[in-house]
Write an enzyme that holds these catalytic residues in place. Structure first.
Site, PDB file in Angstrom:
ATOM      1  N   GLU A   1       8.057  -4.852  -3.438  1.00 16.30           N
ATOM      2  CA  GLU A   1       8.115  -3.446  -3.844  1.00 16.30           C
ATOM      3  C   GLU A   1       7.007  -2.737  -3.090  1.00 16.30           C
ATOM      4  O   GLU A   1       5.828  -2.956  -3.341  1.00 16.30           O
ATOM      5  CB  GLU A   1       7.946  -3.312  -5.352  1.00 16.30           C
TER       6      GLU A   1
ATOM      7  N   CYS B   1       3.567   3.979  -6.892  1.00 19.91           N
ATOM      8  CA  CYS B   1       4.622   3.898  -5.872  1.00 19.91           C
ATOM      9  C   CYS B   1       5.820   4.781  -6.229  1.00 19.91           C
ATOM     10  O   CYS B   1       6.501   5.261  -5.349  1.00 19.91           O
ATOM     11  CB  CYS B   1       5.044   2.465  -5.660  1.00 19.91           C
TER      12      CYS B   1
HETATM   13  P1  NDP Z   1      -2.035  -4.278   0.633  1.00 20.71           P
HETATM   14  O1  NDP Z   1      -0.567  -4.270   0.755  1.00 20.71           O
HETATM   15  O2  NDP Z   1      -2.814  -4.737   1.824  1.00 20.71           O
HETATM   16  O3  NDP Z   1      -2.478  -5.207  -0.603  1.00 20.71           O
HETATM   17  C1  NDP Z   1      -1.634  -5.591  -1.679  1.00 20.71           C
HETATM   18  C2  NDP Z   1      -1.992  -7.015  -2.100  1.00 20.71           C
HETATM   19  O4  NDP Z   1      -1.736  -7.925  -1.043  1.00 20.71           O
HETATM   20  C3  NDP Z   1      -3.458  -7.217  -2.462  1.00 20.71           C
HETATM   21  O5  NDP Z   1      -3.557  -8.150  -3.518  1.00 20.71           O
HETATM   22  C4  NDP Z   1      -4.020  -7.803  -1.202  1.00 20.71           C
HETATM   23  O6  NDP Z   1      -5.203  -8.536  -1.417  1.00 20.71           O
HETATM   24  C5  NDP Z   1      -2.895  -8.720  -0.786  1.00 20.71           C
HETATM   25  N1  NDP Z   1      -2.910  -9.093   0.632  1.00 20.71           N
HETATM   26  C6  NDP Z   1      -3.584  -8.536   1.668  1.00 20.71           C
HETATM   27  N2  NDP Z   1      -3.282  -9.166   2.832  1.00 20.71           N
HETATM   28  C7  NDP Z   1      -2.379 -10.142   2.517  1.00 20.71           C
HETATM   29  C8  NDP Z   1      -1.655 -11.121   3.264  1.00 20.71           C
HETATM   30  N3  NDP Z   1      -1.799 -11.231   4.594  1.00 20.71           N
HETATM   31  N4  NDP Z   1      -0.805 -11.928   2.617  1.00 20.71           N
HETATM   32  C9  NDP Z   1      -0.616 -11.826   1.294  1.00 20.71           C
HETATM   33  N5  NDP Z   1      -1.278 -10.923   0.513  1.00 20.71           N
HETATM   34  C10 NDP Z   1      -2.137 -10.097   1.121  1.00 20.71           C
HETATM   35  O7  NDP Z   1      -2.449  -2.850   0.170  1.00 20.71           O
HETATM   36  P2  NDP Z   1      -3.861  -2.121   0.202  1.00 20.71           P
HETATM   37  O8  NDP Z   1      -4.565  -2.500  -1.035  1.00 20.71           O
HETATM   38  O9  NDP Z   1      -4.596  -2.390   1.495  1.00 20.71           O
HETATM   39  O10 NDP Z   1      -3.397  -0.591   0.174  1.00 20.71           O
HETATM   40  C11 NDP Z   1      -2.906  -0.005   1.380  1.00 20.71           C
HETATM   41  C12 NDP Z   1      -1.865   1.066   1.108  1.00 20.71           C
HETATM   42  O11 NDP Z   1      -0.732   0.465   0.482  1.00 20.71           O
HETATM   43  C13 NDP Z   1      -2.302   2.155   0.161  1.00 20.71           C
HETATM   44  O12 NDP Z   1      -2.992   3.140   0.865  1.00 20.71           O
HETATM   45  C14 NDP Z   1      -0.987   2.628  -0.403  1.00 20.71           C
HETATM   46  O13 NDP Z   1      -0.424   3.596   0.462  1.00 20.71           O
HETATM   47  C15 NDP Z   1      -0.113   1.394  -0.397  1.00 20.71           C
HETATM   48  N6  NDP Z   1      -0.017   0.746  -1.704  1.00 20.71           N
HETATM   49  C16 NDP Z   1       1.190   0.735  -2.328  1.00 20.71           C
HETATM   50  C17 NDP Z   1       1.319   0.179  -3.580  1.00 20.71           C
HETATM   51  C18 NDP Z   1       2.616   0.178  -4.320  1.00 20.71           C
HETATM   52  O14 NDP Z   1       2.611   0.193  -5.548  1.00 20.71           O
HETATM   53  N7  NDP Z   1       3.757   0.091  -3.655  1.00 20.71           N
HETATM   54  C19 NDP Z   1       0.192  -0.398  -4.286  1.00 20.71           C
HETATM   55  C20 NDP Z   1      -1.023  -0.394  -3.520  1.00 20.71           C
HETATM   56  C21 NDP Z   1      -1.101   0.163  -2.279  1.00 20.71           C
HETATM   57  P3  NDP Z   1      -6.628  -7.817  -1.238  1.00 20.71           P
HETATM   58  O15 NDP Z   1      -6.572  -6.504  -1.933  1.00 20.71           O
HETATM   59  O16 NDP Z   1      -7.529  -8.765  -1.916  1.00 20.71           O
HETATM   60  O17 NDP Z   1      -6.820  -7.679   0.242  1.00 20.71           O
END
Ligand code: NDP
Length: 516
Positions: free
Chosen positions: A237, A271
């Site tokens: 998602e 989201c």
């Molecule tokens: P990410 O997609 O990078 O992070 C989401 C999760 O994935 C976190 O737990 C993160 O860990 C983990 N993660 C990071 N790298 C990897 C990898 N290579 N493999 C597996 N898991 C991984 O989102 P961000 O937190 O960097 O946010 C960036 C943008 O994403 C925001 O600006 C927003 O636009 C969007 N976003 C959308 C969301 C939604 O609900 N659809 C929710 C959050 C963000 P860790 O945080 O420890 O790096």
């Protein structure tokens, strides 16, 4: 000689409210994920062998422990900066509703089905649903309960062990929920939280038997690619650019109220939030006036876990969102949009506060119309007709949620033409609470769903078990003898006739000679 184990590095969690330290968690890294999977693999068979009713009881005990714990909401508010109203009135409420639905529907979702074949009349096929094993939940920072622990409930009730990797930005609520799983007396190893950074998440995708990921499109693609290579199911998602469409004839007061809530709920960091408002020209003046009035009346304050603080918006959770908002705002103004509310950081409140901001005159070429904002900024775009509204709403690479306000039948017909995974008519956001219906994205908003019996079944694989149908077993034996080696042309003749009787125009169609 005694060997010493180097202590794990710590991740410090700072509150976006005031920059204070909320707590620290170990950066467990890939090694921590490996150890958690070893424990999960040991615990999973015992959990899978329990009847659904016992697994449901365990989930309800966990829910009760969470409801009774005074620390969960306080931690959630402090690490996310969201108002208590949203922490308790949305996230915790949602968690309880998911537990209720999964516990009451799991039996139906997981029950064995019997398929009666048309051709193989002498057989019956049982569909047996078996858990995948260990499911990885990779959660985002914006909803520490709703898109983290709550996503563990369906895989758990389906008989899987779950490893949750929360975001490093807001891991403390998840850590507390894992402690409460144990405190509730539930089996160890079945639900675990591993704290760490991206490498820990990546390791989860290496070891899981199925993954649910919520987060950015870029990371979601990486996770899904790896799951594809490993041939394991993956639900993603990802972002949204949800349109909020106001058609002529809409109740403008309700629409304005709904637009304000859905644009600035959790300071826009959701989201399914409203990312674009599209309004038909004849009603635009009136709608914009009411909407902007509502936004100007929003109360922004430092969130507190006490019940005394009544406000609508807190800080952002992730300070980078403020940079995105500021940059998209600048781009919109440069391209002709008009700032009518907000527009500034609230440094008087703290470093992570930005006013709820509205621009009018948004157009399709602006960043705020094209890219996910995920923060307290929204643009209003005017269109000349319903068709133009539809084209504008669908003009995006994302497709998660949509809202349509208007006379109900007209709005419903309009919503059915949207390219979206989910839509709601004459209301906002609350379709996320309809946990009976599958919810997922289209386009780059992801693949797969959460919710519904579909959201439980997807954490199982189906074994199709074909058995003799006792009353016709003698005929089955006869067919088996003639269908296999040694092949017999007389039998083929019978099959050819039968094929025409069953699927063609009966024996009226002339049989040609056998080739050769
Ligand atoms: P990410 O997609 O990078 O992070 C989401 C999760 O994935 C976190 O737990 C993160 O860990 C983990 N993660 C990071 N790298 C990897 C990898 N290579 N493999 C597996 N898991 C991984 O989102 P961000 O937190 O960097 O946010 C960036 C943008 O994403 C925001 O600006 C927003 O636009 C969007 N976003 C959308 C969301 C939604 O609900 N659809 C929710 C959050 C963000 P860790 O945080 O420890 O790096």
């Amino acid at each position: 000689m005694a060997t010493s184990v180097a202590p794990l590095a710590l991740i410090r969690v700072l509150s976006p409210i005031d920059g204070s330290i909320v707590g620290e968690v170990p950066d467990e890294g890939p090694a921590g994920v490996d150890a958690a999977f070893d424990r999960a693999r040991a615990a999973a068979p015992g959990w899978a062998s329990l009847p659904v009713s016992e697994r449901s009881e365990a989930l309800k005990k966990w829910r009760d422990a969470i409801l009774d714990d005074p620390g969960v909401i306080a931690t959630l508010v402090r690490e996310s900066g969201k108002p208590r109203h949203e922490a308790e009135g949305v996230e915790l409420l949602y968690f309880c509703e998911v537990v209720r639905f999964c516990c009451s529907s799991a039996k139906r979702a997981l029950r064995r089905e019997v398929r009666r074949p048309f051709l193989m009349q002498t057989k019956r096929t049982l569909l047996v649903k078996k858990p995948l094993g260990v499911v990885g939940v990779i959660g985002p920072w914006n909803f520490p309960i709703l898109n983290n622990a709550a996503d563990a409930v369906a895989p758990l009730v389906a008989g899987n062990a779950v490893i949750l990797k929360p975001s490093e930005v807001t891991p403390l609520t998840s850590v507390r929920l894992a402690e409460l799983w144990k405190a509730a007396g539930n089996p160890p190893g079945v639900f675990q939280v591993v704290t760490g950074r991206g490498e820990a998440g990546a390791r989860v995708t290496e070891l899981s038997d199925g993954v649910i990921f919520t987060g950015s499109v870029a990371t979601g693609r990486r996770v899904a690619s790896r799951c594809g290579e490993r041939l394991i199911p993956c639900v993603t998602e990802l972002g949204g650019k949800s349109p909020f469409v106001v058609l002529s004839g809409a109740d403008l007061d309700r629409a304005a109220r709904a637009a304000a809530w859905s644009s600035f709920f959790h300071s826009g960091q959701a989201c399914i939030r409203t990312e674009r408002i599209i309004v038909e020209e004849p009603i635009a003046d009136e709608f914009e006036r009411r909407f902007v009035d509502r936004v100007k009346a929003l109360r922004q304050a430092r969130a507190s876990a006490g019940l005394e603080s009544e406000h609508d918006l807190g800080s952002v959770t992730f300070p980078r969102q403020i940079e995105i908002v500021a940059s998209q705002l600048q781009d919109a103004i440069k391209k002709g949009a008009k700032l009518v509310s907000g527009g500034k950081a609230r440094e008087d409140l703290g470093k992570s506060f930005f006013e709820p901001t509205v621009v009018l005159g948004a157009t399709s070429g602006m960043e705020l119309t094209r890219e996910e904002t995920f923060g307290p900024l929204v643009g209003v775009m005017r269109v000349r007709s319903e068709e133009e509204a539809l084209a504008a709403a669908n003009d995006t690479h994302l497709g998660l949620n949509a809202t349509v306000f208007g006379p109900t039948d007209k709005a419903k017909r309009f919503a059915e033409r949207l390219q979206t995974g989910n839509a709601i008519v004459n209301d906002v956001l609350v379709n996320y609470l309809v946990v009976e219906a599958p919810l997922g994205g289209v386009k780059a908003s992801g693949v797969g769903v959460r919710h519904g019996v579909e959201g439980i079944r997807q954490w199982t694989r189906t074994e199709s078990l074909t058995v003799p149908f006792a009353p016709l077993a003698p005929i089955g034996n006869l067919i088996a003898r003639h269908l296999s080696f040694p092949y017999d042309m007389k039998v083929l003749g019978l099959i050819r006739r039968a094929t025409r009787v069953l699927y063609g125009r009966g024996l009226k169609r002339k049989l040609g000679p056998l080739p050769g």
